[in-house]
Each structure stands twice: as C-alpha cells, then as structure tokens.
Write a protein that holds these residues in place. Structure first.
Motif, PDB file in Angstrom:
ATOM      1  N   VAL A  52      36.010  49.958  39.979  1.00 27.26           N
ATOM      2  CA  VAL A  52      37.005  48.882  39.999  1.00 27.26           C
ATOM      3  C   VAL A  52      38.295  49.387  39.349  1.00 27.26           C
ATOM      4  CG1 VAL A  52      37.498  46.497  39.375  1.00 27.26           C
ATOM      5  CG2 VAL A  52      35.134  47.243  39.767  1.00 27.26           C
ATOM      6  N   PRO A  53      39.381  49.517  40.118  1.00 25.55           N
ATOM      7  CA  PRO A  53      40.659  49.913  39.504  1.00 25.55           C
ATOM      8  C   PRO A  53      41.165  48.813  38.552  1.00 25.55           C
ATOM      9  CG  PRO A  53      40.689  50.247  41.895  1.00 25.55           C
ATOM     10  CD  PRO A  53      39.474  49.440  41.582  1.00 25.55           C
ATOM     11  N   VAL A  54      41.714  49.239  37.402  1.00 27.58           N
ATOM     12  CA  VAL A  54      42.228  48.295  36.417  1.00 27.58           C
ATOM     13  C   VAL A  54      43.700  48.644  36.136  1.00 27.58           C
ATOM     14  CG1 VAL A  54      42.029  47.412  34.054  1.00 27.58           C
ATOM     15  CG2 VAL A  54      39.967  47.990  35.386  1.00 27.58           C
ATOM     16  N   LEU A  55      44.592  47.683  36.321  1.00 27.13           N
ATOM     17  CA  LEU A  55      46.016  47.850  36.083  1.00 27.13           C
ATOM     18  C   LEU A  55      46.514  46.689  35.200  1.00 27.13           C
ATOM     19  CD1 LEU A  55      47.227  48.817  39.671  1.00 27.13           C
ATOM     20  CD2 LEU A  55      47.008  50.348  37.718  1.00 27.13           C
ATOM     21  N   LEU A  91      46.257  54.134  34.740  1.00 29.54           N
ATOM     22  CA  LEU A  91      45.318  53.631  35.757  1.00 29.54           C
ATOM     23  C   LEU A  91      43.908  53.780  35.206  1.00 29.54           C
ATOM     24  CD1 LEU A  91      44.470  52.651  38.569  1.00 29.54           C
ATOM     25  CD2 LEU A  91      44.564  55.038  39.346  1.00 29.54           C
ATOM     26  N   GLY A  92      43.238  52.663  35.068  1.00 33.25           N
ATOM     27  CA  GLY A  92      41.861  52.699  34.602  1.00 33.25           C
ATOM     28  C   GLY A  92      40.878  52.466  35.745  1.00 33.25           C
ATOM     29  N   LEU A  93      39.659  52.950  35.486  1.00 31.33           N
ATOM     30  CA  LEU A  93      38.620  52.798  36.514  1.00 31.33           C
ATOM     31  C   LEU A  93      37.324  52.397  35.815  1.00 31.33           C
ATOM     32  CD1 LEU A  93      38.729  53.203  39.598  1.00 31.33           C
ATOM     33  CD2 LEU A  93      37.570  55.381  39.269  1.00 31.33           C
ATOM     34  N   PHE A  94      36.886  51.191  36.080  1.00 37.31           N
ATOM     35  CA  PHE A  94      35.641  50.697  35.519  1.00 37.31           C
ATOM     36  C   PHE A  94      34.519  50.998  36.526  1.00 37.31           C
ATOM     37  CE2 PHE A  94      32.554  47.187  35.067  1.00 37.31           C
ATOM     38  CZ  PHE A  94      32.174  47.374  33.743  1.00 37.31           C
ATOM     39  N   ALA A 126      44.717  53.369  42.838  1.00 41.57           N
ATOM     40  CA  ALA A 126      44.768  51.917  42.655  1.00 41.57           C
ATOM     41  C   ALA A 126      44.444  51.151  43.923  1.00 41.57           C
ATOM     42  CB  ALA A 126      46.157  51.522  42.133  1.00 41.57           C
ATOM     43  N   ASP A 127      44.585  51.802  45.060  1.00 43.99           N
ATOM     44  CA  ASP A 127      44.313  51.107  46.321  1.00 43.99           C
ATOM     45  C   ASP A 127      42.841  51.196  46.735  1.00 43.99           C
ATOM     46  OD1 ASP A 127      47.010  50.455  46.580  1.00 43.99           O
ATOM     47  OD2 ASP A 127      47.470  52.351  47.592  1.00 43.99           O
ATOM     48  N   THR A 128      42.021  51.833  45.939  1.00 48.41           N
ATOM     49  CA  THR A 128      40.605  51.960  46.282  1.00 48.41           C
ATOM     50  C   THR A 128      39.948  50.581  46.236  1.00 48.41           C
ATOM     51  OG1 THR A 128      40.497  54.191  45.363  1.00 48.41           O
ATOM     52  CG2 THR A 128      38.410  53.002  45.644  1.00 48.41           C
ATOM     53  N   PRO A 129      39.311  50.143  47.362  1.00 47.62           N
ATOM     54  CA  PRO A 129      38.667  48.812  47.355  1.00 47.62           C
ATOM     55  C   PRO A 129      37.456  48.800  46.435  1.00 47.62           C
ATOM     56  CG  PRO A 129      38.156  49.996  49.383  1.00 47.62           C
ATOM     57  CD  PRO A 129      39.152  50.842  48.656  1.00 47.62           C
ATOM     58  N   ALA A 130      37.283  47.695  45.748  1.00 49.21           N
ATOM     59  CA  ALA A 130      36.156  47.551  44.811  1.00 49.21           C
ATOM     60  C   ALA A 130      34.943  47.036  45.575  1.00 49.21           C
ATOM     61  CB  ALA A 130      36.537  46.607  43.681  1.00 49.21           C
ATOM     62  N   VAL A 131      34.300  47.922  46.325  1.00 49.93           N
ATOM     63  CA  VAL A 131      33.103  47.575  47.096  1.00 49.93           C
ATOM     64  C   VAL A 131      32.007  48.592  46.774  1.00 49.93           C
ATOM     65  CG1 VAL A 131      34.379  46.477  48.964  1.00 49.93           C
ATOM     66  CG2 VAL A 131      33.935  48.933  49.057  1.00 49.93           C
ATOM     67  N   SER A 181      47.196  43.850  26.760  1.00 50.19           N
ATOM     68  CA  SER A 181      48.473  44.576  26.861  1.00 50.19           C
ATOM     69  C   SER A 181      48.277  46.003  27.290  1.00 50.19           C
ATOM     70  CB  SER A 181      49.223  44.550  25.502  1.00 50.19           C
ATOM     71  OG  SER A 181      48.409  45.151  24.487  1.00 50.19           O
ATOM     72  N   SER A 182      47.032  46.494  27.282  1.00 51.22           N
ATOM     73  CA  SER A 182      46.775  47.881  27.704  1.00 51.22           C
ATOM     74  C   SER A 182      45.510  47.936  28.559  1.00 51.22           C
ATOM     75  CB  SER A 182      46.620  48.791  26.480  1.00 51.22           C
ATOM     76  OG  SER A 182      45.419  48.493  25.778  1.00 51.22           O
ATOM     77  N   VAL A 183      45.516  48.950  29.423  1.00 44.82           N
ATOM     78  CA  VAL A 183      44.359  49.174  30.285  1.00 44.82           C
ATOM     79  C   VAL A 183      43.158  49.590  29.455  1.00 44.82           C
ATOM     80  CG1 VAL A 183      43.446  50.630  32.148  1.00 44.82           C
ATOM     81  CG2 VAL A 183      45.801  49.759  32.258  1.00 44.82           C
ATOM     82  N   SER A 184      43.379  50.358  28.423  1.00 45.73           N
ATOM     83  CA  SER A 184      42.268  50.854  27.601  1.00 45.73           C
ATOM     84  C   SER A 184      41.494  49.711  26.975  1.00 45.73           C
ATOM     85  CB  SER A 184      42.827  51.788  26.502  1.00 45.73           C
ATOM     86  OG  SER A 184      41.776  52.246  25.677  1.00 45.73           O
ATOM     87  N   ASP A 185      42.229  48.651  26.549  1.00 45.31           N
ATOM     88  CA  ASP A 185      41.525  47.520  25.933  1.00 45.31           C
ATOM     89  C   ASP A 185      40.631  46.814  26.951  1.00 45.31           C
ATOM     90  OD1 ASP A 185      42.753  48.057  23.555  1.00 45.31           O
ATOM     91  OD2 ASP A 185      44.388  46.603  23.879  1.00 45.31           O
ATOM     92  N   VAL A 186      41.102  46.682  28.183  1.00 42.54           N
ATOM     93  CA  VAL A 186      40.278  46.041  29.222  1.00 42.54           C
ATOM     94  C   VAL A 186      39.025  46.847  29.484  1.00 42.54           C
ATOM     95  CG1 VAL A 186      40.214  45.261  31.612  1.00 42.54           C
ATOM     96  CG2 VAL A 186      42.298  44.982  30.266  1.00 42.54           C
ATOM     97  N   LEU A 187      39.203  48.170  29.572  1.00 47.53           N
ATOM     98  CA  LEU A 187      38.043  49.034  29.857  1.00 47.53           C
ATOM     99  C   LEU A 187      37.051  48.979  28.701  1.00 47.53           C
ATOM    100  CD1 LEU A 187      39.896  52.130  31.378  1.00 47.53           C
ATOM    101  CD2 LEU A 187      38.685  50.306  32.590  1.00 47.53           C
ATOM    102  N   LYS A 188      37.592  48.950  27.471  1.00 51.07           N
ATOM    103  CA  LYS A 188      36.720  48.900  26.296  1.00 51.07           C
ATOM    104  C   LYS A 188      35.879  47.626  26.313  1.00 51.07           C
ATOM    105  CE  LYS A 188      36.921  48.682  21.237  1.00 51.07           C
ATOM    106  NZ  LYS A 188      37.828  48.688  20.055  1.00 51.07           N
TER     107      LYS A 188
END
Length: 513
Positions: free
Chosen positions: A173-176, A183-186, A152-157, A95-102
């Motif tokens: 890797v942008p995370v939404l 906006l998260g960034l892994f 968010a449009d940054t390609p994950a390469v 439900s949140s970007v922070s949880d995905v990043l964690k």
C-alpha cells in the motif's frame, strides 16, 4: 514425373498406408477382450481419481488464496483507518509518512506464515517486534528489491510474488502525506508456499491412496471381467466343438444379462442351423430318390425297347416323355421353394379380390369333371401378388380335384374377417387324417393318395411358402358334421390396404369359416 517419385509422395500422406495406424491402436488390436476391458476400467478409474483430486486441489487452493486475500484486504482497511484517525499522541493528522508506517506496523500483529514491514524510499524503515514476527520479510532481499521498484501509482491489490526463497501472497500500500516528499510502502505478505504445504501434503496422501485403490480395482476388475466374459469363452469353446456332422452342442445359459441373451441367441441360431442342415440332408435324400425313380424307369425301358417294333418305340417314347415331364415339374417346384425366401418372391400390388376369385374359378373348371362353385366373393381391393396367390389357390383346387370323386362339388370363396383376407377351397373327399394334418405342408411329405398318384409332395409346401411370403398362413380344417363331409383349406392373409367393401354371397355362404 516418375512413378517411383509419385509413389514416394503418396507414402508421405498420413493414413495412406497401414503404417499410419496409431501405435496404441495396433497395441490394443493384439490384446484380448479381457485385457481391453481391464485397461479401459483402470484408465477410466485413473482419470476419475485424477480429475476429482485435481478439482478438489484447485478448489482448496482457491479457498486458501481467498482467505489470504481477505486478510490482506483487512490490513489495508486498518491502515486507512489509522490514517483517518491521525496521530494518537497529538490527536492531529499525520505530518510524516514515517509516522503512518510506524503506527501501521505496530498495529498489525502477524499471524502464522504472515509478515509485515514498511519501506521508506525503498529502504526497510519499520519492523514489528521480534517476538511477534512469523516470517522476516526484510531478510528476503529479492522481495525487498521488487517492492522498492513500486511507485505511488501502484494499485493496492493482492498479488503473488515469487523469489528464490519462497512464494508470497502480498499487498503493498503506497503511503503519501501532504508536506512530506517521502514515499512509504506498507507491506503485508503471506508465505504462500508454507500455506499450501499442508494442502500439498494432503493431496500427496490422496494420490498414494488413489494408486492403491487403482491396484485394488485392477485386481477386482480382472476377476469380474473374467466372470462376465465366461459366456463368450463358452461360446468360443462350443463353436470349436461344432462340426458339420454334429450340431448338438449348446451353451449353458444362466442369468438374464446381455451376455446371457447373446448365448440364448447363439443357441437359437444353432437350433436353426441344425434344422436347416437336417432339412438340407433330407431334401437331398428326397430329391435323389424322386429323380432316381424316373431315371431308372426311363433307363430300364430304353434298355428293353425293341427298335424294330414301332409300337414298342412309340410306347417307350411316351413313357420317357411322361417321366421327363414329371422330373421337370419336380425341378420347377424345387426352384419355386428355393426362391421363396427371396425379397422379390412376391410383388405386391393392389388386387381386386372379387375379380381374382372369378378368374381362379374359370381356370379351375379346366382341371376336370367337378361341379366348381364360387360360394362367396369379397369385393375388395387388397395388396397382394395376384400371380402367386393364383398359383397357390389353383394348387389347392388341384388338390381338391385329386382327392374328390368325379361329379362332386368343389367350392371356393374369398371373405374378409376383420383385418384378414380368407381364400378357401372345400371339397367332398375323404379328408386328411388327424395324424397328418400338421405334416402335409412339409416338403416331400406324401399321404397315401399321393403315393398312389406318384406325387412328389411339394404342392402344399409351395402353398405354405406363398402364404408365408405374404405374412400369412395356410391351414386345414374339417367342417362340422352338420355341414357335410370333405376338408377345407384356407389361405389366411393380412388384408393390407383394404378398400371399403363387404364380401357378397353368390350362390351359398360357408357359415363355419
């Protein structure tokens, strides 16, 4: 326009003066052959080492980048798998970007020279446990600033980012998450400089070893090239010792390589020069002797002539004219021999050999009281110089007339044997002594009969020169005892451009030819 201004502009044109020659070419021009070869060997070896090392380094660097990119790609795949499974605690979608990043940061254990962290709205949000950190990406503020600018449009390469601290190979890797505006960034990154340091160290060692190898190559090449050029030095020393009066020096040849063949060729050239100079000295001596005799005769008779005695004057005049004619013939013969090696000495043209045989026979009958017989006639057309062949053939006939008795038979004929054209003359004279058979075609060589008739010894050499100019030869042989006495002179010529035809007998054939 002034001449000086024009000259000034011409001087500005590249290559218009010798000063336009590149400096390296002028430098090489002053080096010895040994130094040039050594320079070439060392330069080529250095280029080989550099190209091989550079190629190997580039391949290893590409392999290292590929290994890091594969690891980064697996990190992205792992994050996407976490997003697909959802929250492990609730078994519900995130439900949140922070949880995905964690979950993503905790699920990634960094390897050597690898770091991982997460950014939320441009700020470092989650970091791995301190004991698992290999490098601390969050402490490189320049890197964080670069990553904060991504959207968010940054390609994950995989990409390479350089900061003042080091160079990174990373993937962001942008995370939404739906319902969460953040906006998260892994981020997973490798310290590329550290990864390449071992490779650079290896190739620094390679470079040191390569420089040592070049030094060894230079030393070995110096001695090897010196040994290879030894025939050249011997050639130089030998040619220095050669003088006009001494051409006996020769190069000692060992081996079968190109330089040894060069030495053999030079030795052969020296042999030819020695023979040529010897022949020249012999020619000058013989010519001096041949011209001195008639001059002495003419001078003696002119000194003793009685001007008041008409008979004595007429006799002296006749003798002087005869001797002058003999000198003129000698000069003409020498001119013929002098031009024998010129390309235009013979002018080849299709010639009817049968007609040529008849023409020579007609001319031979004016030489004197002999029974002139055409024994065979080749009715073929062959490429040759009819005038020169007539000259040589008549010389052989004149030779036969000189050495045969009045009323005896002199035979001539032409025949084709395979790809050879044989033009021959046979007389019934005493023949040629065996010890002179190989020398009668030398210049100024005279047999006993020549001395009696005051011949200069140039007739047969002219015949040999004409035959050689036609790529043929002239030789002498005695007929078998059952055929008769005398001697046979044969002009053996190539039957070039032979037209179909067979030799036709006229009165008799000479079977032994």
């Amino acid at each position: 326009m002034s001449r000086s201004a024009s000259a000034g502009r011409r001087a500005d044109v590249p290559g218009a003066t010798t000063g336009a020659i590149p400096a390296y070419q002028r430098t090489l021009a002053h080096l010895t052959v040994r130094a040039r070869l050594l320079t070439a060997v060392v330069v080529l070896s250095a280029l080989t080492v550099m190209i091989a090392g550079g190629t190997a380094f580039a391949l290893q660097a590409a392999e290292t980048d590929e290994r890091m990119d594969n690891s980064l790609s697996r990190a992205v795949a792992a994050l996407r798998n976490i997003e697909a499974k959802g929250d492990e605690a609730t078994k519900q979608p995130f439900s949140s970007v922070s949880d995905v990043l964690k979950q993503g940061v905790r699920g990634r254990i960094p390897g050597k020279n690898e770091g991982v962290f997460a950014l939320l709205e441009g700020e470092a949000e989650w970091l791995p446990a301190l004991e698992t950190r290999s490098i601390r990406l969050e402490e490189d503020l320049e890197l964080v600033a670069v990553l904060a600018q991504m959207d968010a449009d940054t390609p994950a390469v995989p990409q390479t980012v350089s900061t003042s601290a080091t160079q990174y190979r990373l993937i962001a890797v942008p995370v939404l998450i739906a319902g969460d505006p953040g906006l998260g960034l892994f981020v997973v990154a490798f310290d590329r400089s550290a990864e390449m340091s071992g490779l650079r160290s290896t190739f620094l060692t390679y470079s040191a070893v390569g420089l040592g190898a070049l030094a060894v190559i230079a030393v070995v090449a110096w001695f090897v090239v010196g040994r290879l050029l030894r025939p050249i030095r011997l050639l130089r020393d030998t040619t220095r010792r050669i003088t006009e009066s001494d051409l006996s020096e020769r190069i000692t040849v060992t081996g079968k390589d190109d330089l040894s063949n060069l030495a053999r060729t030079v030795n052969a050239m020296l042999d030819r020069l020695q023979r040529a100079f010897g022949s020249q000295r012999e020619l000058l001596d013989d010519v001096g002797h041949e011209l001195r005799t008639p001059l002495t005769i003419v001078r003696g008779h002119l000194e003793l002539v009685d001007a008041d005695d008409p008979d004595d004057v007429r006799a002296t005049q006749a003798l002087a004219l005869d001797e002058l004619d003999r000198m003129q013939r000698l000069v003409d013969d020498l001119m013929t021999l002098a031009t024998a090696d010129r390309p235009d000495f013979v002018r080849l043209a299709p010639t009817d050999v049968g007609r040529l045989t008849d023409d020579v026979h007609d001319k031979a009958r004016g030489l004197g009281d002999r029974r002139w017989v055409v024994a065979s006639r080749a009715d073929v057309n062959v490429l040759l110089d009819a005038q020169r062949i007539t000259q040589a053939w008549l010389q052989l006939l004149a030779n036969a007339h000189r050495y045969s008795a009045p009323g005896s038979t002199v035979r001539l004929g032409s025949e084709v044997a395979g790809d050879r054209l044989l033009l021959w003359v046979r007389d019934e004279g005493p023949g040629v002594p065996a010890d002179e058979a190989d020398r009668i075609f030398e210049r100024f060589h005279r047999g006993q009969a020549d001395r009696i008739s005051h011949g200069a010894g140039l007739g047969l050499p002219i015949v040999a020169a004409i035959a050689h100019a036609h790529h043929g030869r002239v030789f002498v042989e005695h007929p078998p005892a059952n055929v008769g006495s005398g001697v046979v002179f044969v002009l053996d010529l190539p039957a070039v451009d032979l037209v179909d035809g067979e030799p036709q007998p006229v009165t008799e054939m000479v079977e032994y030819l």
